[in-house]
Design an enzyme around this catalytic site. Structure first.
Site, PDB file in Angstrom:
ATOM      1  N   ASP A  59      23.250  61.972  -1.513  1.00  0.00           N
ATOM      2  CA  ASP A  59      24.473  62.007  -0.704  1.00  0.00           C
ATOM      3  C   ASP A  59      24.159  62.755   0.594  1.00  0.00           C
ATOM      4  O   ASP A  59      23.579  63.849   0.547  1.00  0.00           O
ATOM      5  CB  ASP A  59      25.535  62.774  -1.530  1.00  0.00           C
ATOM      6  CG  ASP A  59      26.899  62.766  -0.884  1.00  0.00           C
ATOM      7  OD1 ASP A  59      26.987  62.616   0.351  1.00  0.00           O
ATOM      8  OD2 ASP A  59      27.892  62.919  -1.624  1.00  0.00           O
ATOM      9  N   THR A 125      30.619  52.891  16.219  1.00  0.00           N
ATOM     10  CA  THR A 125      31.360  51.627  16.260  1.00  0.00           C
ATOM     11  C   THR A 125      32.237  51.543  17.506  1.00  0.00           C
ATOM     12  O   THR A 125      32.677  52.581  18.021  1.00  0.00           O
ATOM     13  CB  THR A 125      32.244  51.501  15.001  1.00  0.00           C
ATOM     14  OG1 THR A 125      33.228  50.501  15.216  1.00  0.00           O
ATOM     15  CG2 THR A 125      32.983  52.803  14.689  1.00  0.00           C
ATOM     16  N   ASP A 126      32.502  50.320  17.933  1.00  0.00           N
ATOM     17  CA  ASP A 126      33.415  50.137  19.076  1.00  0.00           C
ATOM     18  C   ASP A 126      34.849  50.547  18.713  1.00  0.00           C
ATOM     19  O   ASP A 126      35.691  50.719  19.590  1.00  0.00           O
ATOM     20  CB  ASP A 126      33.384  48.685  19.572  1.00  0.00           C
ATOM     21  CG  ASP A 126      33.814  47.660  18.521  1.00  0.00           C
ATOM     22  OD1 ASP A 126      34.040  48.030  17.353  1.00  0.00           O
ATOM     23  OD2 ASP A 126      33.931  46.464  18.883  1.00  0.00           O
ATOM     24  N   GLU A 127      35.116  50.713  17.394  1.00  0.00           N
ATOM     25  CA  GLU A 127      36.482  51.040  16.975  1.00  0.00           C
ATOM     26  C   GLU A 127      36.907  52.427  17.453  1.00  0.00           C
ATOM     27  O   GLU A 127      38.099  52.741  17.459  1.00  0.00           O
ATOM     28  CB  GLU A 127      36.628  50.896  15.448  1.00  0.00           C
ATOM     29  CG  GLU A 127      36.330  49.475  15.010  1.00  0.00           C
ATOM     30  CD  GLU A 127      36.737  49.148  13.581  1.00  0.00           C
ATOM     31  OE1 GLU A 127      37.669  49.758  13.061  1.00  0.00           O
ATOM     32  OE2 GLU A 127      36.087  48.256  12.998  1.00  0.00           O
ATOM     33  N   TYR A 153      39.448  55.483   9.401  1.00  0.00           N
ATOM     34  CA  TYR A 153      38.022  55.135   9.546  1.00  0.00           C
ATOM     35  C   TYR A 153      37.537  55.413  10.964  1.00  0.00           C
ATOM     36  O   TYR A 153      36.572  56.165  11.172  1.00  0.00           O
ATOM     37  CB  TYR A 153      37.791  53.652   9.198  1.00  0.00           C
ATOM     38  CG  TYR A 153      36.465  53.124   9.714  1.00  0.00           C
ATOM     39  CD1 TYR A 153      35.251  53.576   9.199  1.00  0.00           C
ATOM     40  CD2 TYR A 153      36.412  52.171  10.747  1.00  0.00           C
ATOM     41  CE1 TYR A 153      34.035  53.108   9.689  1.00  0.00           C
ATOM     42  CE2 TYR A 153      35.205  51.703  11.244  1.00  0.00           C
ATOM     43  CZ  TYR A 153      34.016  52.163  10.711  1.00  0.00           C
ATOM     44  OH  TYR A 153      32.815  51.714  11.202  1.00  0.00           O
ATOM     45  N   LYS A 157      34.824  58.232  12.463  1.00  0.00           N
ATOM     46  CA  LYS A 157      33.618  57.873  13.224  1.00  0.00           C
ATOM     47  C   LYS A 157      33.643  58.558  14.593  1.00  0.00           C
ATOM     48  O   LYS A 157      32.615  59.013  15.091  1.00  0.00           O
ATOM     49  CB  LYS A 157      33.515  56.350  13.397  1.00  0.00           C
ATOM     50  CG  LYS A 157      33.268  55.567  12.117  1.00  0.00           C
ATOM     51  CD  LYS A 157      31.923  55.861  11.470  1.00  0.00           C
ATOM     52  CE  LYS A 157      30.750  55.312  12.261  1.00  0.00           C
ATOM     53  NZ  LYS A 157      29.459  55.522  11.529  1.00  0.00           N
TER      54      LYS A 157
HETATM   55  P1  NAD Z   1      28.291  49.451   4.355  1.00  0.00           P
HETATM   56  O1  NAD Z   1      29.589  49.958   3.833  1.00  0.00           O
HETATM   57  O2  NAD Z   1      27.851  48.068   4.035  1.00  0.00           O
HETATM   58  O3  NAD Z   1      27.118  50.422   3.879  1.00  0.00           O
HETATM   59  C1  NAD Z   1      27.241  51.814   3.882  1.00  0.00           C
HETATM   60  C2  NAD Z   1      26.070  52.404   3.099  1.00  0.00           C
HETATM   61  O4  NAD Z   1      26.163  53.830   3.169  1.00  0.00           O
HETATM   62  C3  NAD Z   1      26.059  52.032   1.607  1.00  0.00           C
HETATM   63  O5  NAD Z   1      24.762  51.693   1.199  1.00  0.00           O
HETATM   64  C4  NAD Z   1      26.527  53.310   0.916  1.00  0.00           C
HETATM   65  O6  NAD Z   1      26.007  53.463  -0.390  1.00  0.00           O
HETATM   66  C5  NAD Z   1      25.981  54.371   1.870  1.00  0.00           C
HETATM   67  N1  NAD Z   1      26.739  55.629   1.782  1.00  0.00           N
HETATM   68  C6  NAD Z   1      28.095  55.781   1.812  1.00  0.00           C
HETATM   69  N2  NAD Z   1      28.403  57.081   1.680  1.00  0.00           N
HETATM   70  C7  NAD Z   1      27.220  57.769   1.595  1.00  0.00           C
HETATM   71  C8  NAD Z   1      26.897  59.143   1.458  1.00  0.00           C
HETATM   72  N3  NAD Z   1      27.843  60.091   1.381  1.00  0.00           N
HETATM   73  N4  NAD Z   1      25.580  59.492   1.422  1.00  0.00           N
HETATM   74  C9  NAD Z   1      24.627  58.539   1.484  1.00  0.00           C
HETATM   75  N5  NAD Z   1      24.885  57.229   1.588  1.00  0.00           N
HETATM   76  C10 NAD Z   1      26.168  56.840   1.649  1.00  0.00           C
HETATM   77  O7  NAD Z   1      28.371  49.698   5.922  1.00  0.00           O
HETATM   78  P2  NAD Z   1      27.768  48.816   7.126  1.00  0.00           P
HETATM   79  O8  NAD Z   1      28.722  47.738   7.466  1.00  0.00           O
HETATM   80  O9  NAD Z   1      26.348  48.501   6.844  1.00  0.00           O
HETATM   81  O10 NAD Z   1      27.843  49.889   8.303  1.00  0.00           O
HETATM   82  C11 NAD Z   1      26.754  50.788   8.530  1.00  0.00           C
HETATM   83  C12 NAD Z   1      27.103  51.681   9.712  1.00  0.00           C
HETATM   84  O11 NAD Z   1      27.368  50.898  10.862  1.00  0.00           O
HETATM   85  C13 NAD Z   1      28.371  52.521   9.474  1.00  0.00           C
HETATM   86  O12 NAD Z   1      28.157  53.797  10.015  1.00  0.00           O
HETATM   87  C14 NAD Z   1      29.443  51.791  10.259  1.00  0.00           C
HETATM   88  O13 NAD Z   1      30.426  52.690  10.734  1.00  0.00           O
HETATM   89  C15 NAD Z   1      28.632  51.218  11.414  1.00  0.00           C
HETATM   90  N6  NAD Z   1      29.144  49.964  12.006  1.00  0.00           N
HETATM   91  C16 NAD Z   1      29.440  48.886  11.218  1.00  0.00           C
HETATM   92  C17 NAD Z   1      29.868  47.700  11.815  1.00  0.00           C
HETATM   93  C18 NAD Z   1      30.164  46.466  10.990  1.00  0.00           C
HETATM   94  O14 NAD Z   1      30.621  45.456  11.538  1.00  0.00           O
HETATM   95  N7  NAD Z   1      29.904  46.457   9.676  1.00  0.00           N
HETATM   96  C19 NAD Z   1      29.997  47.625  13.199  1.00  0.00           C
HETATM   97  C20 NAD Z   1      29.686  48.745  13.969  1.00  0.00           C
HETATM   98  C21 NAD Z   1      29.246  49.904  13.357  1.00  0.00           C
HETATM   99  P1  TYD Z   2      37.112  43.612   8.748  1.00  0.00           P
HETATM  100  O1  TYD Z   2      36.005  42.703   8.344  1.00  0.00           O
HETATM  101  O2  TYD Z   2      37.719  44.521   7.725  1.00  0.00           O
HETATM  102  O3  TYD Z   2      36.551  44.454   9.982  1.00  0.00           O
HETATM  103  P2  TYD Z   2      37.320  45.471  11.010  1.00  0.00           P
HETATM  104  O4  TYD Z   2      38.680  45.736  10.516  1.00  0.00           O
HETATM  105  O5  TYD Z   2      36.449  46.691  10.969  1.00  0.00           O
HETATM  106  O6  TYD Z   2      37.305  44.776  12.338  1.00  0.00           O
HETATM  107  O7  TYD Z   2      38.279  42.762   9.369  1.00  0.00           O
HETATM  108  C1  TYD Z   2      38.070  41.926  10.506  1.00  0.00           C
HETATM  109  C2  TYD Z   2      39.414  41.365  10.905  1.00  0.00           C
HETATM  110  O8  TYD Z   2      39.876  40.473   9.887  1.00  0.00           O
HETATM  111  C3  TYD Z   2      40.506  42.428  11.067  1.00  0.00           C
HETATM  112  O9  TYD Z   2      41.333  42.056  12.160  1.00  0.00           O
HETATM  113  C4  TYD Z   2      41.282  42.339   9.762  1.00  0.00           C
HETATM  114  C5  TYD Z   2      41.145  40.879   9.373  1.00  0.00           C
HETATM  115  N1  TYD Z   2      41.137  40.589   7.920  1.00  0.00           N
HETATM  116  C6  TYD Z   2      42.018  39.632   7.381  1.00  0.00           C
HETATM  117  O10 TYD Z   2      42.810  39.018   8.103  1.00  0.00           O
HETATM  118  N2  TYD Z   2      41.970  39.386   6.038  1.00  0.00           N
HETATM  119  C7  TYD Z   2      41.118  40.043   5.203  1.00  0.00           C
HETATM  120  O11 TYD Z   2      41.152  39.786   3.957  1.00  0.00           O
HETATM  121  C8  TYD Z   2      40.213  41.002   5.762  1.00  0.00           C
HETATM  122  C9  TYD Z   2      39.246  41.735   4.888  1.00  0.00           C
HETATM  123  C10 TYD Z   2      40.252  41.236   7.129  1.00  0.00           C
END
Ligand code: NAD
Ligand code: TYD
Length: 339
Positions: A59, A125-127, A153, A157
């Site tokens: 962790d 993240t852009d969020e 969330y 971040k």
């Molecule tokens: P994910 O949820 O698929 O994976 C997260 C990973 O982190 C998992 O393997 C989980 O086991 C591990 N984890 C969670 N808590 C932990 C802890 N306390 N200690 C160690 N490991 C831990 O996430 P993702 O979509 O691969 O995103 C990865 C990163 O990129 C995140 O920081 C997210 O904010 C950022 N991000 C994601 C997106 C997207 O579209 N998915 C876009 C921009 C930025």
């Molecule tokens: P998501 O993949 O959760 O990413 P984020 O919220 O981080 O952008 O969702 C992408 C978009 O899709 C968001 O506007 C929420 C919408 N969404 C649905 O409409 N239905 C769903 O079941 C999910 C998971 C997301």
């Protein structure tokens, strides 16, 4: 070069590990992951026997464990992907987001301060910029856009990003931050929009679109994000933030229709459900800085990337089937049962 990649058993982290072992075969990559519901060790099976790879279940909030790993590995860099990453879960239970995303980030950076590091990279993240209005297509997020978050969330971040910049200014820690738009591609956990819709389509299950589905996201193929991080950790300027996005804005409803069409399923599966609380309307990245400074451009067009992604889910049922038949069932029922 010895790099600790945290969260490497998740979606983007695992793709990044594959990318790094392929592009830098002489690097050692140590994956640190807690294996939460979102972490999947089977994803890393293809590299488990690689002598330059090590997996450690840990962790990022476990200070003692993290320090011990630094003493063993003497990493040159840390790339922090580990996070709670799903907006809907953060609305149900913010606390774990604050622990992992903020306290965990601070713990990793404390280890970097104590043992020394060439680079700490925060995957953000852009969020953190909040959202943009639908009627202003001329507006984009730049690195100067104020932080203005909507969900627990994105707030967690943003808190982490502020800490990273503070550790740079206060302690001189050599940090960089990337803020990327929505990723899609292989190993994307089925709770997120694109894999959820693909898998529901394959089961002829309703496709739950939040509200009218007019929200816009700026989709980037995961490999393009991995290349961007690779460039930033090697050539990015310390203390800087880099936005990453491919100018590929799509409405949710259009994505879902596209997936129906690709899988030859009727649009009548689409079900409009109660909107997400505080739902961000539009995300759109201006990637000028990373393009000008580091020469980064996205390589995968959405039309190709989504085809590849759908095909990957068709070919890899053995990856997602165990996920959706476990604890995920309860999550799905809680989130969508009475929606
Ligand atoms: P994910 O949820 O698929 O994976 C997260 C990973 O982190 C998992 O393997 C989980 O086991 C591990 N984890 C969670 N808590 C932990 C802890 N306390 N200690 C160690 N490991 C831990 O996430 P993702 O979509 O691969 O995103 C990865 C990163 O990129 C995140 O920081 C997210 O904010 C950022 N991000 C994601 C997106 C997207 O579209 N998915 C876009 C921009 C930025
Ligand atoms: P998501 O993949 O959760 O990413 P984020 O919220 O981080 O952008 O969702 C992408 C978009 O899709 C968001 O506007 C929420 C919408 N969404 C649905 O409409 N239905 C769903 O079941 C999910 C998971 C997301």
């Amino acid at each position: 070069m010895n790099i600790i990649v945290t969260g490497g058993a998740g979606f983007i982290g695992s793709n990044f590990i594959f990318h790094m072992l392929k592009e830098h075969p002489d690097y050692r990559i140590v994956c640190l992951d807690k294996l939460t519901y979102a972490g999947n060790l089977s994803t890393l099976q293809p590299v488990m026997d690689n002598p330059n790879f090590r997996f450690v279940k840990l962790d990022i909030c476990d200070r003692e464990g993290v320090y011990k790993l630094f003493e063993e590995e003497h990493p040159d860099m840390v790339v922090n992907f580990a996070a709670e990453s799903h907006v809907d879960r953060s609305i149900e239970n913010p606390e774990i987001f604050l622990n992992t995303n903020i306290i965990g980030t601070a713990t990793l950076m404390d280890a970097c301060r104590k043992y020394g590091i060439k680079r700490y990279h925060q995957v953000s993240t852009d969020e953190v910029y909040g959202d943009l209005p639908l009627d202003r297509p001329d507006l984009f997020f730049t690195e100067e856009t104020p932080i203005h978050t909507s969900s627990p969330y994105s707030s967690s971040k943003a808190g982490a990003d502020l800490l990273v910049l503070a550790y740079h200014r206060t302690y001189g820690l050599p940090v960089t931050i990337s803020r990327c738009s929505n990723n899609y591609g292989p190993y994307h956990f089925p709770e997120k929009l694109i894999p959820l819709m693909i898998i529901n389509c394959l089961h002829d299950k309703p496709l739950p679109v939040y509200g009218e589905g007019l929200n816009v996201r700026d989709w980037l193929y995961v490999e393009d994000h991995c290349r961007a991080i690779d460039l930033i950790i090697h050539n990015g300027r310390v203390g800087e933030v880099y936005n990453v996005g491919g100018h590929n804005e799509m409405k949710n409803i259009d994505i879902v229709k596209l997936i129906c069409k690709a899988l030859d399923k009727p649009e009548s599966l689409i079900t409009h459900v109660t909107d997400r609380k505080g739902h961000d309307m539009r995300y759109a990245i201006d990637p000028t800085k990373i393009h000008n400074e580091l020469g980064w451009l996205p390589e995968t067009k959405f039309a190709d990337g989504i085809k590849k992604t759908i095909q990957w889910y068709l070919d890899n049922e053995s990856w997602w089937q165990p996920i959706i038949s476990g604890e995920y069932q309860n999550y799905y029922e809680e989130m969508y049962g009475n929606r």
